[in-house]
Design an enzyme around this catalytic site. Structure first.
Site, mmCIF file in Angstrom:
data_model
loop_
_atom_site.group_PDB
_atom_site.id
_atom_site.type_symbol
_atom_site.label_atom_id
_atom_site.label_comp_id
_atom_site.label_asym_id
_atom_site.label_seq_id
_atom_site.Cartn_x
_atom_site.Cartn_y
_atom_site.Cartn_z
ATOM 1 N N ASN A 8 -25.033 -171.764 22.369
ATOM 2 C CA ASN A 8 -23.761 -172.353 21.982
ATOM 3 C C ASN A 8 -22.875 -172.447 23.228
ATOM 4 O OD1 ASN A 8 -21.319 -173.045 20.883
ATOM 5 N ND2 ASN A 8 -21.143 -171.264 19.536
ATOM 6 N N LEU A 9 -22.568 -173.666 23.658
ATOM 7 C CA LEU A 9 -21.763 -173.823 24.885
ATOM 8 C C LEU A 9 -20.271 -173.647 24.630
ATOM 9 C CD1 LEU A 9 -23.545 -176.762 26.773
ATOM 10 C CD2 LEU A 9 -24.152 -174.338 26.663
ATOM 11 N N LYS A 10 -19.876 -173.528 23.343
ATOM 12 C CA LYS A 10 -18.461 -173.332 22.965
ATOM 13 C C LYS A 10 -17.569 -174.338 23.714
ATOM 14 C CE LYS A 10 -19.188 -168.710 21.219
ATOM 15 N NZ LYS A 10 -18.692 -167.374 20.955
ATOM 16 N N HIS A 90 -19.325 -171.309 12.034
ATOM 17 C CA HIS A 90 -19.292 -170.337 13.140
ATOM 18 C C HIS A 90 -18.038 -169.480 12.996
ATOM 19 C CE1 HIS A 90 -18.831 -168.624 17.134
ATOM 20 N NE2 HIS A 90 -20.141 -168.773 17.246
ATOM 21 N N GLU A 138 -23.849 -162.992 12.811
ATOM 22 C CA GLU A 138 -23.124 -162.593 14.027
ATOM 23 C C GLU A 138 -21.934 -161.721 13.639
ATOM 24 O OE1 GLU A 138 -23.677 -165.876 17.340
ATOM 25 O OE2 GLU A 138 -21.983 -166.346 16.051
ATOM 26 N N ILE A 143 -18.919 -160.540 19.228
ATOM 27 C CA ILE A 143 -19.001 -161.851 19.887
ATOM 28 C C ILE A 143 -18.232 -161.822 21.207
ATOM 29 C CG2 ILE A 143 -18.277 -164.273 19.726
ATOM 30 C CD1 ILE A 143 -18.952 -164.184 16.755
ATOM 31 N N ALA A 198 -24.049 -167.324 23.722
ATOM 32 C CA ALA A 198 -23.120 -168.218 24.418
ATOM 33 C C ALA A 198 -22.765 -167.684 25.804
ATOM 34 C CB ALA A 198 -21.853 -168.405 23.581
ATOM 35 N N SER A 199 -21.855 -166.711 25.858
ATOM 36 C CA SER A 199 -21.239 -166.346 27.139
ATOM 37 C C SER A 199 -22.229 -165.889 28.202
ATOM 38 C CB SER A 199 -20.157 -165.282 26.929
ATOM 39 O OG SER A 199 -20.630 -164.223 26.142
HETATM 40 O O1 G3P Z 1 -22.505 -168.658 18.809
HETATM 41 C C1 G3P Z 1 -22.837 -167.614 19.654
HETATM 42 C C2 G3P Z 1 -21.802 -166.595 19.708
HETATM 43 O O2 G3P Z 1 -20.768 -166.605 18.857
HETATM 44 C C3 G3P Z 1 -22.098 -165.363 20.401
HETATM 45 O O3 G3P Z 1 -21.329 -165.418 21.542
HETATM 46 O O4 G3P Z 1 -20.769 -164.915 23.832
HETATM 47 O O5 G3P Z 1 -21.433 -163.084 22.284
HETATM 48 O O6 G3P Z 1 -23.148 -164.699 23.079
HETATM 49 P P1 G3P Z 1 -21.696 -164.468 22.752
#
Ligand code: G3P
Length: 219
Positions: A8-10, A90, A138, A143, A198-199
């Site tokens: 997810n590139l957000k 999400h 999630e 997150i 994502a991050s």
């Molecule tokens: O959609 C993926 C997400 O919400 C998780 O984010 O940055 O914790 O990998 P992250």
């Protein structure tokens, strides 16, 4: 089903425009060499360009048809842009449950896949009743934390997998804080059908190395 990776590139600065395309090129290369399905979810404005490079899902979609719906992202427009599906619900873009069902059906009507996010095992079971193609659990508090759900809260993964299997045979991914190959390995050991992250990818100094290591654990 072989586990999959969803990136997810957000709306990060580091994953917008040309940077999004570069991250998609890496995903495409790693997918080809590892044989692991890797789906990237860029921002709406980058979808058409990114879909020329790799498998792409939208981050959000409306259940609306084409027409006078200002600001909407429609399944038909996604299909036209060669997008293959969409995330729904999400944590950063929650929608009411009745909209989740409508959006899954609208996507399916357009020949697109759906990946519904949930916050815990109870919500995973609820959305399983809507028959999406994938569910991703999630825990919101992890997150962006860099602390992996698969290690910090393994019961969130195992409970969600068990709860969903009681309702329907739908693959359950997990996400939140997934940062390295060992986090991915642990997720798969817990019964997840893949990971959503994502991050760690977007902000990595060497995203190709990171993604290759993650896919290497699966492939
Ligand atoms: O959609 C993926 C997400 O919400 C998780 O984010 O940055 O914790 O990998 P992250």
């Amino acid at each position: 089903m072989k586990p999959i990776i969803v990136l997810n590139l957000k709306a990060y600065r580091e994953s917008t425009g040309e940077a999004a395309i570069r991250l998609c090129e890496i995903a495409s290369e790693v997918s080809l060499t590892s044989g692991v399905r890797i789906i990237v979810a860029p921002q709406a404005v980058d979808l058409r360009a990114c879909a020329k490079v790799c498998e792409v899902f939208a981050q959000y979609c409306d259940a609306t048809d084409a027409g006078a719906f200002t600001g909407s992202i429609t399944p038909k427009a996604l299909k036209d842009a060669n997008v293959l599906g969409s995330l729904i619900n999400h944590s950063e873009k929650r929608v009411p449950h009745e909209s989740i069902k409508k959006t899954i059906d609208a996507l399916r009507g357009a020949g697109l896949q759906s990946l519904v996010c949930s916050k815990d095992d109870a919500e995973s079971a609820q959305v399983a009743a809507f028959s999406p193609d994938f569910i991703a659990v999630e825990p919101p508090e992890l997150i962006g934390s860099g602390i992996s759900v698969s290690k910090a809260k393994p019961e969130v993964v195992t409970n969600s997998v068990a709860a969903v299997q009681k309702v329907a045979k739908i693959p359950v991914l997990c996400g939140a804080g997934i940062s390295n190959a060992s986090d991915v390995k642990k997720a798969i050991e817990l019964g997840a059908a893949g990971v959503l992250l994502a991050s760690a990818y977007v902000k990595s100094a060497d995203p190709k190395k990171l993604l290759s290591e993650m896919a290497g654990i699966i492939g």
